[in-house]
Design a protein around this motif. Structure first.
Motif, PDB file in Angstrom:
ATOM      1  N   CYS A   1      40.586  47.650  32.332  1.00 15.76           N
ATOM      2  CA  CYS A   1      39.428  47.377  33.193  1.00 15.76           C
ATOM      3  C   CYS A   1      39.883  46.629  34.448  1.00 15.76           C
ATOM      4  CB  CYS A   1      38.391  46.557  32.428  1.00 15.76           C
ATOM      5  SG  CYS A   1      36.934  46.187  33.422  1.00 15.76           S
ATOM      6  N   GLY A   2      39.958  47.353  35.542  1.00 18.49           N
ATOM      7  CA  GLY A   2      40.402  46.759  36.801  1.00 18.49           C
ATOM      8  C   GLY A   2      39.502  45.632  37.281  1.00 18.49           C
ATOM      9  N   PHE A   3      38.190  45.814  37.147  1.00  8.96           N
ATOM     10  CA  PHE A   3      37.239  44.773  37.554  1.00  8.96           C
ATOM     11  C   PHE A   3      37.507  43.491  36.776  1.00  8.96           C
ATOM     12  CE2 PHE A   3      33.364  42.407  36.706  1.00  8.96           C
ATOM     13  CZ  PHE A   3      32.903  42.148  37.993  1.00  8.96           C
ATOM     14  N   CYS A   4      37.684  43.617  35.460  1.00 14.43           N
ATOM     15  CA  CYS A   4      37.892  42.449  34.603  1.00 14.43           C
ATOM     16  C   CYS A   4      39.242  41.788  34.870  1.00 14.43           C
ATOM     17  CB  CYS A   4      37.769  42.840  33.138  1.00 14.43           C
ATOM     18  SG  CYS A   4      36.135  43.434  32.675  1.00 14.43           S
ATOM     19  N   VAL A   5      40.287  42.587  35.081  1.00 17.25           N
ATOM     20  CA  VAL A   5      41.606  42.025  35.401  1.00 17.25           C
ATOM     21  C   VAL A   5      41.508  41.197  36.676  1.00 17.25           C
ATOM     22  CG1 VAL A   5      43.951  42.586  36.152  1.00 17.25           C
ATOM     23  CG2 VAL A   5      42.964  43.755  34.177  1.00 17.25           C
ATOM     24  N   ASP A   6      40.847  41.730  37.684  1.00 12.62           N
ATOM     25  CA  ASP A   6      40.670  41.008  38.943  1.00 12.62           C
ATOM     26  C   ASP A   6      39.898  39.708  38.721  1.00 12.62           C
ATOM     27  OD1 ASP A   6      40.756  40.780  41.886  1.00 12.62           O
ATOM     28  OD2 ASP A   6      38.595  41.138  41.748  1.00 12.62           O
ATOM     29  N   MET A   7      38.783  39.792  38.011  1.00 11.97           N
ATOM     30  CA  MET A   7      37.937  38.627  37.769  1.00 11.97           C
ATOM     31  C   MET A   7      38.700  37.538  37.003  1.00 11.97           C
ATOM     32  SD  MET A   7      34.337  38.395  35.653  1.00 11.97           S
ATOM     33  CE  MET A   7      35.055  39.172  34.207  1.00 11.97           C
ATOM     34  N   HIS A   8      39.379  37.925  35.915  1.00 12.20           N
ATOM     35  CA  HIS A   8      40.053  36.914  35.092  1.00 12.20           C
ATOM     36  C   HIS A   8      41.304  36.367  35.778  1.00 12.20           C
ATOM     37  CE1 HIS A   8      37.167  37.266  31.995  1.00 12.20           C
ATOM     38  NE2 HIS A   8      37.412  38.562  31.792  1.00 12.20           N
ATOM     39  N   THR A   9      41.927  37.147  36.642  1.00 10.28           N
ATOM     40  CA  THR A   9      43.048  36.621  37.425  1.00 10.28           C
ATOM     41  C   THR A   9      42.554  35.529  38.372  1.00 10.28           C
ATOM     42  OG1 THR A   9      44.227  38.724  37.294  1.00 10.28           O
ATOM     43  CG2 THR A   9      44.889  37.224  39.049  1.00 10.28           C
ATOM     44  N   LYS A  10      41.439  35.791  39.023  1.00 12.98           N
ATOM     45  CA  LYS A  10      40.860  34.792  39.934  1.00 12.98           C
ATOM     46  C   LYS A  10      40.402  33.562  39.159  1.00 12.98           C
ATOM     47  CE  LYS A  10      39.378  38.183  43.329  1.00 12.98           C
ATOM     48  NZ  LYS A  10      38.235  38.977  43.822  1.00 12.98           N
ATOM     49  N   ASP A  11      39.759  33.768  38.004  1.00 17.74           N
ATOM     50  CA  ASP A  11      39.299  32.641  37.193  1.00 17.74           C
ATOM     51  C   ASP A  11      40.480  31.819  36.676  1.00 17.74           C
ATOM     52  OD1 ASP A  11      36.695  33.465  37.622  1.00 17.74           O
ATOM     53  OD2 ASP A  11      36.442  34.326  35.611  1.00 17.74           O
ATOM     54  N   ALA A  12      41.555  32.478  36.292  1.00 11.81           N
ATOM     55  CA  ALA A  12      42.748  31.772  35.805  1.00 11.81           C
ATOM     56  C   ALA A  12      43.384  30.958  36.926  1.00 11.81           C
ATOM     57  CB  ALA A  12      43.754  32.765  35.227  1.00 11.81           C
ATOM     58  N   THR A  13      43.426  31.520  38.106  1.00 12.73           N
ATOM     59  CA  THR A  13      43.965  30.788  39.264  1.00 12.73           C
ATOM     60  C   THR A  13      43.115  29.548  39.519  1.00 12.73           C
ATOM     61  OG1 THR A  13      44.819  32.826  40.223  1.00 12.73           O
ATOM     62  CG2 THR A  13      44.537  30.962  41.716  1.00 12.73           C
ATOM     63  N   HIS A  14      41.807  29.710  39.453  1.00  9.12           N
ATOM     64  CA  HIS A  14      40.894  28.587  39.647  1.00  9.12           C
ATOM     65  C   HIS A  14      41.087  27.526  38.556  1.00  9.12           C
ATOM     66  CE1 HIS A  14      37.591  26.055  40.389  1.00  9.12           C
ATOM     67  NE2 HIS A  14      36.600  26.890  40.336  1.00  9.12           N
ATOM     68  N   ALA A  15      41.464  27.948  37.355  1.00  4.08           N
ATOM     69  CA  ALA A  15      41.692  27.023  36.236  1.00  4.08           C
ATOM     70  C   ALA A  15      43.067  26.366  36.318  1.00  4.08           C
ATOM     71  CB  ALA A  15      41.539  27.755  34.908  1.00  4.08           C
ATOM     72  N   GLY A  16      43.856  26.706  37.355  1.00  2.89           N
ATOM     73  CA  GLY A  16      45.147  26.054  37.553  1.00  2.89           C
ATOM     74  C   GLY A  16      46.350  26.857  37.107  1.00  2.89           C
ATOM     75  N   GLU A  17      46.136  28.111  36.741  1.00  5.37           N
ATOM     76  CA  GLU A  17      47.241  28.950  36.269  1.00  5.37           C
ATOM     77  C   GLU A  17      48.134  29.338  37.444  1.00  5.37           C
ATOM     78  OE1 GLU A  17      49.388  29.556  33.775  1.00  5.37           O
ATOM     79  OE2 GLU A  17      47.501  29.533  32.678  1.00  5.37           O
ATOM     80  N   SER A  18      49.449  29.382  37.201  1.00  7.93           N
ATOM     81  CA  SER A  18      50.405  29.734  38.259  1.00  7.93           C
ATOM     82  C   SER A  18      50.514  31.250  38.400  1.00  7.93           C
ATOM     83  CB  SER A  18      51.790  29.157  37.945  1.00  7.93           C
ATOM     84  OG  SER A  18      52.383  29.861  36.878  1.00  7.93           O
ATOM     85  N   ALA A  19      50.922  31.678  39.578  1.00  5.41           N
ATOM     86  CA  ALA A  19      51.105  33.107  39.838  1.00  5.41           C
ATOM     87  C   ALA A  19      52.164  33.692  38.908  1.00  5.41           C
ATOM     88  CB  ALA A  19      51.485  33.331  41.300  1.00  5.41           C
ATOM     89  N   GLN A  20      53.238  32.953  38.658  1.00  2.00           N
ATOM     90  CA  GLN A  20      54.300  33.455  37.784  1.00  2.00           C
ATOM     91  C   GLN A  20      53.771  33.767  36.392  1.00  2.00           C
ATOM     92  OE1 GLN A  20      57.250  30.658  36.472  1.00  2.00           O
ATOM     93  NE2 GLN A  20      58.805  32.257  36.228  1.00  2.00           N
ATOM     94  N   ARG A  21      53.012  32.848  35.819  1.00  2.00           N
ATOM     95  CA  ARG A  21      52.486  33.054  34.474  1.00  2.00           C
ATOM     96  C   ARG A  21      51.476  34.197  34.439  1.00  2.00           C
ATOM     97  NH1 ARG A  21      52.360  28.991  30.548  1.00  2.00           N
ATOM     98  NH2 ARG A  21      50.082  28.976  30.581  1.00  2.00           N
ATOM     99  N   LEU A  22      50.698  34.359  35.495  1.00  2.00           N
ATOM    100  CA  LEU A  22      49.756  35.471  35.565  1.00  2.00           C
ATOM    101  C   LEU A  22      50.486  36.806  35.637  1.00  2.00           C
ATOM    102  CD1 LEU A  22      47.036  34.052  37.958  1.00  2.00           C
ATOM    103  CD2 LEU A  22      46.858  34.441  35.491  1.00  2.00           C
ATOM    104  N   HIS A  23      51.562  36.849  36.398  1.00  2.00           N
ATOM    105  CA  HIS A  23      52.332  38.095  36.523  1.00  2.00           C
ATOM    106  C   HIS A  23      53.021  38.465  35.213  1.00  2.00           C
ATOM    107  CE1 HIS A  23      51.583  38.450  40.748  1.00  2.00           C
ATOM    108  NE2 HIS A  23      52.209  37.328  41.035  1.00  2.00           N
ATOM    109  N   LEU A  24      53.341  37.481  34.399  1.00  2.17           N
ATOM    110  CA  LEU A  24      54.093  37.734  33.172  1.00  2.17           C
ATOM    111  C   LEU A  24      53.223  37.942  31.933  1.00  2.17           C
ATOM    112  CD1 LEU A  24      57.020  35.204  33.666  1.00  2.17           C
ATOM    113  CD2 LEU A  24      57.143  37.709  33.756  1.00  2.17           C
TER     114      LEU A  24
END
Length: 102
Positions: free
Chosen positions: A50-73
Motif C-alpha cells: 500500500c503506497g499510501f500507507c507506506v508514505d503515511m507511516h514513513t512521515k509519521d515515523a519521521t515525526h516520532a523521531g525515527e532516522s532516515a537510515q532506520r526507515l530505509h532499512l
C-alpha cells in the motif's frame, strides 16, 4: 495510479476501514514507543503493497523521531544492525500476522 479499494464510496471498504482504525487505536493506547509502532505499521504497509500507507507511516515515523537510515532499512530489518531486540521482536510479530497466506 488506480485506487485499490475505495474506502469512501464502497460500504465494504468503509466497514474495513473502521476495523483498521479500531486496530490502530489498540496500538495507540499501548505502551509501545511511537517510533516502534510506526516501524511496525510501515513494515505491514510494505508487505501489503500500500503506497499510501507506506508514505503515511514513513512521515509519521519521521515525526516520532525515527532516522532516515532506520526507515530505509525496515524492509530488510533482519540483516540490519540498527534495531533493538524489542524492535526486532515487534517486526517479526508484524510479519507473522501480516503474511498469513505464507
Amino acid at each position: 495510479m488506480d485506487t485499490r479499494l475505495d474506502f469512501k464510496n464502497n460500504p465494504v471498504g468503509a466497514k474495513g476501514l473502521k476495523h483498521l482504525v479500531s486496530a490502530g487505536m489498540v496500538l495507540l493506547d499501548s505502551t509501545i514507543p511511537a517510533a516502534t509502532r510506526e516501524l511496525v505499521l510501515l513494515r505491514a504497509s510494505q508487505i501489503n503493497g500500500c503506497g499510501f500507507c507506506v508514505d503515511m507511516h514513513t512521515k509519521d515515523a519521521t515525526h516520532a523521531g525515527e532516522s532516515a537510515q532506520r526507515l530505509h532499512l525496515v524492509a530488510v530489518w533482519r540483516e540490519a544492525t540498527v534495531y533493538t531486540d524489542a524492535e526486532r521482536a515487534a517486526l517479526a510479530l508484524v510479519e507473522e500476522g501480516t503474511r498469513i497466506a505464507d
